[in-house]
Design a protein around this motif. Structure first.
Motif, PDB file in Angstrom:
ATOM      1  N   LYS A  36       0.792  -1.077   0.146  1.00  0.00           N
ATOM      2  CA  LYS A  36      -0.012   0.027  -0.112  1.00  0.00           C
ATOM      3  C   LYS A  36       0.756   1.304  -0.199  1.00  0.00           C
ATOM      4  O   LYS A  36       0.373   2.439  -0.192  1.00  0.00           O
ATOM      5  N   CYS A  37       2.178   1.263   0.248  1.00  0.00           N
ATOM      6  CA  CYS A  37       2.891   2.406   0.226  1.00  0.00           C
ATOM      7  C   CYS A  37       3.529   2.726  -1.028  1.00  0.00           C
ATOM      8  O   CYS A  37       4.310   3.540  -1.219  1.00  0.00           O
ATOM      9  N   THR A  40       4.246   6.171  -2.843  1.00  0.00           N
ATOM     10  CA  THR A  40       3.970   7.356  -1.891  1.00  0.00           C
ATOM     11  C   THR A  40       5.127   8.300  -1.412  1.00  0.00           C
ATOM     12  O   THR A  40       4.934   9.131  -0.672  1.00  0.00           O
ATOM     13  N   PHE A  50       1.899  -6.938   4.792  1.00  0.00           N
ATOM     14  CA  PHE A  50       1.455  -5.559   4.413  1.00  0.00           C
ATOM     15  C   PHE A  50       1.791  -4.852   5.724  1.00  0.00           C
ATOM     16  O   PHE A  50       0.946  -4.740   6.804  1.00  0.00           O
TER      17      PHE A  50
END
Length: 78
Positions: A36-37, A40, A50
């Motif tokens: 999810k990073c 970013t 995760f």
């Protein structure tokens, strides 16, 4: 006769793949597991799990050490 033909074709394909793939190619691949990073610009533990994202590498390394990932490094997810 057909089975001999298939064996020969398979032999040539395997020979071609063995000669075209080398360890230097595999060493050049830089795998980063950002989850999810991804994209970013934040840090995360280099793991398939995760894990949370962090603003600094120091925060990431501290979290990794406290949560059982002391053998893993942190990666910057650009």
């Amino acid at each position: 006769m057909k089975s001999n033909r298939y064996i020969m074709i398979l032999f040539f394909i395997v020979t071609l793949l063995n000669s075209s793939c080398s360890d230097t190619f595999v060493d050049d691949i830089d795998l980063k597991f950002c989850g999810k990073c991804a994209h970013t610009g934040r840090w995360t533990v280099d793991s398939l799990d995760f894990n949370p994202c962090f603003s600094t590498q120091a925060e990431c390394l501290d979290w990794a050490k406290k949560n059982g990932y002391s053998d893993r490094g942190c990666v910057l997810c650009n």
